[in-house]
Design a protein around this motif. Structure first.
Motif, PDB file in Angstrom:
ATOM      1  N   ASP A  21       0.858  -1.184   0.000  1.00  0.00           N
ATOM      2  CA  ASP A  21       0.000   0.000   0.000  1.00  0.00           C
ATOM      3  C   ASP A  21       0.899   1.240   0.000  1.00  0.00           C
ATOM      4  O   ASP A  21       2.033   1.201   0.496  1.00  0.00           O
ATOM      5  CB  ASP A  21      -0.895   0.044   1.238  1.00  0.00           C
ATOM      6  N   VAL A  22       0.366   2.333  -0.498  1.00  0.00           N
ATOM      7  CA  VAL A  22       1.087   3.615  -0.487  1.00  0.00           C
ATOM      8  C   VAL A  22       0.123   4.696  -0.026  1.00  0.00           C
ATOM      9  O   VAL A  22      -0.967   4.856  -0.588  1.00  0.00           O
ATOM     10  CB  VAL A  22       1.651   3.963  -1.878  1.00  0.00           C
ATOM     11  N   LEU A  23       0.543   5.454   0.994  1.00  0.00           N
ATOM     12  CA  LEU A  23      -0.259   6.566   1.502  1.00  0.00           C
ATOM     13  C   LEU A  23       0.374   7.881   1.061  1.00  0.00           C
ATOM     14  O   LEU A  23       1.580   8.099   1.235  1.00  0.00           O
ATOM     15  CB  LEU A  23      -0.345   6.517   3.030  1.00  0.00           C
ATOM     16  N   GLN A  31       3.827   6.955   3.627  1.00  0.00           N
ATOM     17  CA  GLN A  31       4.075   5.591   4.101  1.00  0.00           C
ATOM     18  C   GLN A  31       3.997   4.608   2.938  1.00  0.00           C
ATOM     19  O   GLN A  31       3.166   4.772   2.035  1.00  0.00           O
ATOM     20  CB  GLN A  31       3.063   5.174   5.171  1.00  0.00           C
ATOM     21  N   ILE A  32       4.861   3.581   3.006  1.00  0.00           N
ATOM     22  CA  ILE A  32       4.837   2.494   2.029  1.00  0.00           C
ATOM     23  C   ILE A  32       4.920   1.186   2.807  1.00  0.00           C
ATOM     24  O   ILE A  32       5.985   0.809   3.316  1.00  0.00           O
ATOM     25  CB  ILE A  32       6.025   2.578   1.041  1.00  0.00           C
ATOM     26  N   LYS A  33       3.809   0.509   2.950  1.00  0.00           N
ATOM     27  CA  LYS A  33       3.803  -0.808   3.574  1.00  0.00           C
ATOM     28  C   LYS A  33       2.407  -1.409   3.433  1.00  0.00           C
ATOM     29  O   LYS A  33       1.424  -0.699   3.185  1.00  0.00           O
ATOM     30  CB  LYS A  33       4.208  -0.745   5.042  1.00  0.00           C
ATOM     31  N   SER A  34       2.316  -2.712   3.599  1.00  0.00           N
ATOM     32  CA  SER A  34       1.037  -3.395   3.493  1.00  0.00           C
ATOM     33  C   SER A  34       0.183  -3.138   4.729  1.00  0.00           C
ATOM     34  O   SER A  34       0.698  -2.906   5.827  1.00  0.00           O
ATOM     35  CB  SER A  34       1.253  -4.899   3.320  1.00  0.00           C
ATOM     36  N   PRO A  54       6.749   4.647 -10.464  1.00  0.00           N
ATOM     37  CA  PRO A  54       7.044   6.084 -10.377  1.00  0.00           C
ATOM     38  C   PRO A  54       6.631   6.739 -11.694  1.00  0.00           C
ATOM     39  O   PRO A  54       6.654   6.099 -12.755  1.00  0.00           O
ATOM     40  CB  PRO A  54       8.567   6.133 -10.199  1.00  0.00           C
ATOM     41  N   GLY A  55       6.255   8.003 -11.640  1.00  0.00           N
ATOM     42  CA  GLY A  55       5.897   8.686 -12.875  1.00  0.00           C
ATOM     43  C   GLY A  55       7.066   8.751 -13.835  1.00  0.00           C
ATOM     44  O   GLY A  55       8.224   8.932 -13.437  1.00  0.00           O
ATOM     45  N   ARG A 371      12.151  13.202  -6.737  1.00  0.00           N
ATOM     46  CA  ARG A 371      11.246  12.616  -7.724  1.00  0.00           C
ATOM     47  C   ARG A 371      11.940  11.442  -8.408  1.00  0.00           C
ATOM     48  O   ARG A 371      13.127  11.243  -8.270  1.00  0.00           O
ATOM     49  CB  ARG A 371      10.802  13.658  -8.762  1.00  0.00           C
ATOM     50  N   GLY A 372      11.153  10.646  -9.128  1.00  0.00           N
ATOM     51  CA  GLY A 372      11.701   9.537  -9.903  1.00  0.00           C
ATOM     52  C   GLY A 372      11.736   8.216  -9.170  1.00  0.00           C
ATOM     53  O   GLY A 372      12.030   7.184  -9.772  1.00  0.00           O
ATOM     54  N   TYR A 373      11.450   8.230  -7.884  1.00  0.00           N
ATOM     55  CA  TYR A 373      11.427   7.022  -7.059  1.00  0.00           C
ATOM     56  C   TYR A 373      10.163   7.029  -6.203  1.00  0.00           C
ATOM     57  O   TYR A 373       9.606   8.092  -5.918  1.00  0.00           O
ATOM     58  CB  TYR A 373      12.638   6.963  -6.131  1.00  0.00           C
ATOM     59  N   VAL A 374       9.748   5.837  -5.775  1.00  0.00           N
ATOM     60  CA  VAL A 374       8.673   5.732  -4.789  1.00  0.00           C
ATOM     61  C   VAL A 374       9.343   5.532  -3.437  1.00  0.00           C
ATOM     62  O   VAL A 374       9.745   4.425  -3.061  1.00  0.00           O
ATOM     63  CB  VAL A 374       7.715   4.576  -5.123  1.00  0.00           C
ATOM     64  N   ARG A 375       9.498   6.638  -2.706  1.00  0.00           N
ATOM     65  CA  ARG A 375      10.162   6.638  -1.403  1.00  0.00           C
ATOM     66  C   ARG A 375       9.383   7.528  -0.446  1.00  0.00           C
ATOM     67  O   ARG A 375       8.810   8.542  -0.872  1.00  0.00           O
ATOM     68  CB  ARG A 375      11.591   7.175  -1.524  1.00  0.00           C
TER      69      ARG A 375
END
Length: 445
Positions: A21-23, A31-34, A54-55, A371-375
């Motif tokens: 999941d991503v909030l 947040q990035i976690k299930s 990522p976009g 940008r460029g990453y999901v962090r």
């Protein structure tokens, strides 16, 4: 406080594919976690069965505004980009007037601030006569300096060797080059005009703008960059011959010389001129099939660092002119992600490599801020793709102002369903949120 929760997505990021999941809160990934709680969430997207990426960051587009708005505008082409999962773009200075002063560059940023659905940056243009103006460019909020080392629009051909040497020596930031040797192109043009005259067709284009023209100019740019330790990025490499100029031993973040390949040089080849003619006339030219294969190998081997589009729309009427009069360039910014996802389905590259070359690498190459990453803590520029839902390119779903695409009739195996720009849902299943503009890119330099 706005909160958007994406549940059950297959996140493709930093070499891994994980279900999570991503909030998103107030523009950023928090947040990035299930199993994230939906407390206080204003919108939930169930992404089960889809990829979350990522976009895409497209470092080379021509959106034609100001001065050429009969072809396109920043607003129209940014919408097309967002429909295709491109969340940020870097636009070129050969508009009318050319962006050769800080004032003209600032005017383009003002236009984008009021009309661009995607995040944006604009290159400062170099000419033989504006070097002092170029050197005033702010490294923190402008993506780079663009140098046409080949024929171009207006007063933008830089062929004065003293100017080039000083620019490469003194530039405080990345220089991006279009590399084709003008003398070679002019000689070839004279030769083929004498031989074919009014019978010339687009099939001559790769012979006129040939491998030699590319290699001579790219070699000069690399030599200058090595002499002065310049941060050089060579745009739209189109030949197998040029690959030897680039290093694949260093990680991207340590390279001083980088290169990109564009989707049309990976997708089309010279055999397609018989079918598409001037519709795929572009500079540098689409060339023989073996170049296409070599470019893909160079991409996978990390000699080529980035995948871009060089999106360059013209009206249908302009493209219907005789070969000698028809302008070069084709519209592509709506479909680069889908093109490369077809390559994934064909087994030509992995989806992790796609994300690295289209999302991570542009951010690293240009040192884009968060940008460029999901962090966690990064801007929420995200794309959801349904890999099981096909879509056929048609005039009814083309978003470009010019209204046509060389890909019309092709059926892609995937579909972009959602695009999130700086934390805001900008595109969902064919619908735009036009009151939520993108923001200016910043750079950590």
């Amino acid at each position: 406080m706005s909160k958007l929760l994406i549940r059950n997505a297959r996140l493709v990021n930093e070499g891994q594919v994980v279900e999570t999941d991503v909030l998103i809160e107030n523009g950023f990934i928090s947040q990035i976690k299930s199993g994230l709680s939906d407390s206080g969430v204003t919108r939930i997207i169930d992404a089960k069965g889809t990829y979350l990426l990522p976009g895409v960051i497209d470092d080379q587009v021509h959106f034609r505004e100001p001065g050429l708005t009969h072809k396109a505008t920043i607003g129209s082409e940014a919408r097309a980009a967002v429909a295709g999962g491109v969340t940020s773009f870097m636009e070129m200075p050969n508009t009318v007037p050319n962006a050769l002063t800080q004032e003209l560059l600032a005017q383009k940023y003002d236009i984008a601030a009021n009309s661009s659905l995607a995040n944006y940056s604009f290159f400062m243009g170099a000419s033989n006569n504006n070097l002092d103006e170029v050197l005033r460019t702010n490294t923190a909020d402008v993506c780079g300096i663009k140098v046409f080392m080949g024929s171009s629009t207006g007063n933008m051909l830089v062929d004065n060797e003293q100017v080039l040497d000083r620019l490469f020596r003194e530039s405080p930031m990345l220089i991006a080059t279009h590399c084709e040797d003008e003398a070679t192109i002019r000689a070839n043009t004279e030769h083929y005009k004498a031989e074919y005259g009014d019978y010339a067709t687009a099939g001559l284009h790769p012979l006129i703008r040939n491998e030699q023209a590319c290699l001579i100019s790219s070699s000069m740019a690399v030599e200058l960059a090595r002499r002065h330790n310049t941060r050089l990025h060579i745009l739209h490499i189109s030949t197998a011959d040029e690959l030897a100029l680039f290093d694949n031993k260093l990680p991207l973040t340590e390279k001083r010389i980088t290169a990109e390949v564009c989707v049309h040089h990976l997708w089309f080849d010279s055999e397609d001129y018989a079918r598409l003619g001037n519709l795929i006339k572009c500079n540098p030219a689409i060339k023989a099939p073996y170049h296409k294969e070599a470019l893909l190998a160079g991409l996978l081997d990390d000699k080529l660092d980035i995948i871009a589009t060089d999106h360059a729309p013209h009206t249908w009427a302009e493209k219907q002119q005789h070969y000698w009069q028809a302008p070069s360039g084709l519209p592509l910014v709506q479909h680069p992600l889908l093109l490369m996802l077809d390559f994934v389905k064909q087994g030509k590259l992995s989806i992790e490599t796609l994300v690295r070359k289209m999302c991570h690498a542009p951010a690293d190459c240009f040192q884009i801020d968060r940008r460029g990453y999901v962090r966690e803590g990064y801007w929420a520029d995200l794309v959801l793709v349904d890999p099981a839902l096909s879509m056929t390119v048609s005039k009814e779903n083309i978003q470009y102002q010019c209204g046509w695409s060389p890909l019309e009739g092709h059926t892609f195996g995937s579909t972009v369903t959602h695009t999130i720009i700086s934390g805001k849902l900008a595109y969902e299943n064919g619908q735009f949120a036009t009151d939520q503009p993108g923001v200016r890119l910043l750079f950590s330099r």
